[in-house]
Design a protein around this motif. Structure first.
Motif, short mmCIF file in Angstrom:
data_model
loop_
_atom_site.label_atom_id
_atom_site.label_comp_id
_atom_site.label_asym_id
_atom_site.label_seq_id
_atom_site.Cartn_x
_atom_site.Cartn_y
_atom_site.Cartn_z
N ILE A 59 0.85 -1.20 0.00
CA ILE A 59 0.00 0.00 0.00
C ILE A 59 0.88 1.23 0.00
N ASN A 60 0.64 2.13 -0.94
CA ASN A 60 1.37 3.40 -1.01
C ASN A 60 0.39 4.56 -0.93
N ALA A 61 0.78 5.62 -0.22
CA ALA A 61 -0.05 6.82 -0.12
C ALA A 61 0.79 7.95 0.42
N ASP A 62 0.30 9.17 0.29
CA ASP A 62 1.00 10.30 0.91
C ASP A 62 0.90 10.23 2.43
N VAL A 63 -0.30 9.85 2.92
CA VAL A 63 -0.55 9.77 4.37
C VAL A 63 -1.37 8.53 4.67
N GLN A 64 -1.03 7.83 5.74
CA GLN A 64 -1.85 6.73 6.25
C GLN A 64 -2.08 6.97 7.74
N GLU A 65 -3.35 6.89 8.16
CA GLU A 65 -3.70 7.18 9.55
C GLU A 65 -4.69 6.14 10.06
N TYR A 66 -4.45 5.65 11.28
CA TYR A 66 -5.31 4.62 11.87
C TYR A 66 -5.78 5.06 13.24
N ASP A 67 -7.11 5.07 13.43
CA ASP A 67 -7.71 5.40 14.72
C ASP A 67 -8.08 4.09 15.41
N THR A 68 -7.34 3.73 16.46
CA THR A 68 -7.57 2.44 17.12
C THR A 68 -8.86 2.41 17.92
N LYS A 69 -9.41 3.59 18.26
CA LYS A 69 -10.67 3.63 19.01
C LYS A 69 -11.86 3.29 18.11
N THR A 70 -11.90 3.86 16.90
CA THR A 70 -13.03 3.66 16.00
C THR A 70 -12.80 2.51 15.01
N GLY A 71 -11.55 2.05 14.90
CA GLY A 71 -11.25 1.00 13.92
C GLY A 71 -11.27 1.50 12.50
N VAL A 72 -11.06 2.81 12.29
CA VAL A 72 -11.08 3.40 10.95
C VAL A 72 -9.66 3.73 10.51
N MET A 73 -9.28 3.24 9.33
CA MET A 73 -7.99 3.55 8.73
C MET A 73 -8.25 4.42 7.50
N THR A 74 -7.52 5.52 7.38
CA THR A 74 -7.68 6.44 6.26
C THR A 74 -6.34 6.65 5.57
N ALA A 75 -6.32 6.48 4.27
CA ALA A 75 -5.15 6.76 3.45
C ALA A 75 -5.52 7.84 2.45
N THR A 76 -4.65 8.83 2.27
CA THR A 76 -4.95 9.94 1.36
C THR A 76 -3.74 10.24 0.49
N GLY A 77 -4.05 10.75 -0.72
CA GLY A 77 -3.00 11.19 -1.62
C GLY A 77 -2.43 10.08 -2.47
N ALA A 78 -2.93 9.93 -3.70
CA ALA A 78 -2.41 8.94 -4.65
C ALA A 78 -2.31 7.56 -4.02
N VAL A 79 -3.45 7.06 -3.53
CA VAL A 79 -3.47 5.80 -2.82
C VAL A 79 -3.47 4.63 -3.81
N THR A 80 -2.53 3.71 -3.65
CA THR A 80 -2.52 2.48 -4.45
C THR A 80 -2.42 1.29 -3.51
N MET A 81 -3.14 0.23 -3.84
CA MET A 81 -3.07 -1.02 -3.10
C MET A 81 -2.86 -2.15 -4.08
N LEU A 82 -1.97 -3.07 -3.75
CA LEU A 82 -1.67 -4.20 -4.62
C LEU A 82 -1.71 -5.48 -3.81
N TYR A 83 -2.55 -6.42 -4.25
CA TYR A 83 -2.59 -7.74 -3.65
C TYR A 83 -2.60 -8.77 -4.78
N LYS A 84 -1.43 -9.43 -4.98
CA LYS A 84 -1.29 -10.37 -6.08
C LYS A 84 -1.72 -9.70 -7.37
N GLU A 85 -2.81 -10.19 -8.02
CA GLU A 85 -3.22 -9.61 -9.31
C GLU A 85 -4.24 -8.48 -9.16
N ILE A 86 -4.61 -8.11 -7.92
CA ILE A 86 -5.62 -7.07 -7.70
C ILE A 86 -4.94 -5.74 -7.38
N GLU A 87 -5.34 -4.69 -8.10
CA GLU A 87 -4.81 -3.35 -7.87
C GLU A 87 -5.97 -2.38 -7.67
N THR A 88 -5.81 -1.44 -6.75
CA THR A 88 -6.78 -0.35 -6.60
C THR A 88 -6.04 0.98 -6.61
#
Length: 324
Positions: free
Chosen positions: A126-155
């Motif tokens: 996972i690549n991004a300008d910023v990655q932030e995780y709130d452990t209280k709410t269980g919400v993870m936010t990534a911002t800025g040219a976010v890319t995710m790669l899992y085997k053959e899947i890309e977002t």
């Protein structure tokens, strides 16, 4: 899709600092404290350990509140955080890493990259300008040219938000802004994607386009305002200015549902409802319902059908008449 999202959550290894009652150990060449700015500063080969979590960097500081409680730990100069459990390794790299011991928020800033390894092989990146995780709410936010790669899947997206339950299992994923999901030769575009783990639905909103490559290499393109893909049943629902291109077929209507053939996840039958049309060459058929089949290639129109054949006269004097 669920596997990539679950793995994406797991790379946020720093959450252990916020939720576990463990000893925090910091080693460095030098440590200083300045009461004026309420900071403990660490310089030179800084090493931080919390259970299986390790953070390595050159410099770091920890803010102290007025009542002498630890506030935010900040690591500078491209720190490296990692965790190893059994044969899996999770790591996070960034220009700056911040861990709030009060708000329980972990924030990686600047050229952030998170990777999950199985053995020595990276399985999630996972690549991004910023990655932030709130452990209280269980919400993870990534911002800025976010890319995710899992085997053959890309977002790809401008931002991504992931929500997990108290056990850390995926509940929801939201990709926003110029979003794209690609798997091998199939890809979808939209202004926004929402994935709900409980239902297995992936929903696309705004300027949606899905391109699918059939088993024989033929291309199917679906455009609409709204699309919903059910992962469990491999079905598509689309509405709002729906258009489908397949070989020499062009079909359009207000709503469509696509079903796969038996034993395949590829779309094979498209059912249009509402006043729809299908065009092949110079012939267009209008009907209240249209079924289009990709293999074997065919279509069936029902309800107030109307056929228009364009340019039948070809502009000459030999127009069709009754000879009167």
């Amino acid at each position: 899709m669920k596997r990539i999202l679950t793995a994406f959550i797991s790379v946020l290894l720093l959450s252990g600092i916020a939720v576990q009652a463990s000893d925090l150990i910091i080693e460095s060449k030098n440590q200083t404290f300045n009461e004026a700015d309420n900071k403990i500063k660490f310089n030179g080969n800084v090493k931080v350990s919390v259970d299986d979590l390790k953070v390595v960097g050159e410099t770091a500081d920890v803010d102290i509140t007025k009542d002498q409680k630890l506030d935010t730990a900040t690591f500078y100069e491209k720190p490296y955080a990692f965790e190893i459990k059994k044969n899996k390794k999770r790591e996070v790299k960034a220009n700056i890493l911040k861990v709030s011991l009060i708000t329980k928020i972990i924030r990686a800033e600047g050229d952030t990259q998170s990777i999950v390894f199985e053995g020595k092989k990276p399985v999630v990146v996972i690549n991004a300008d910023v990655q932030e995780y709130d452990t209280k709410t269980g919400v993870m936010t990534a911002t800025g040219a976010v890319t995710m790669l899992y085997k053959e899947i890309e977002t790809f997206s401008n931002s991504a938000q992931i929500t997990t339950d108290k056990n850390g299992d995926l509940k929801k994923l939201v990709l926003t802004g110029n979003a794209r999901v690609k798997q091998e030769k199939n890809e979808s575009y939209a202004d926004k994607f929402v994935y709900e783990a409980a239902s297995g639905n992936l929903t696309a909103y705004g300027n949606t386009t899905s391109n699918s490559t059939m088993d024989d290499g033929s291309k199917l393109t679906l455009k609409s305002n709204y699309q919903e893909y059910n992962q469990k049943r491999s079905t598509f629902n689309a509405s709002g200015n729906v258009r489908i291109w397949y070989q020499d077929y062009y079909a359009a209507g207000p709503k469509v549902t696509l079903y796969p053939s038996q034993g395949s996840a590829k779309p094979n039958e498209a059912y249009f409802t509402g006043r729809s049309s299908i065009t092949q060459g110079v012939r267009t058929i209008y009907a209240d319902k249209i079924k289009m089949t990709m293999k074997p290639k065919s279509f069936n129109a029902e309800g107030n059908t109307r056929t228009v054949i364009r340019n039948i006269g070809s502009g000459s004097d030999d127009n069709v008449t009754l000879g009167l």
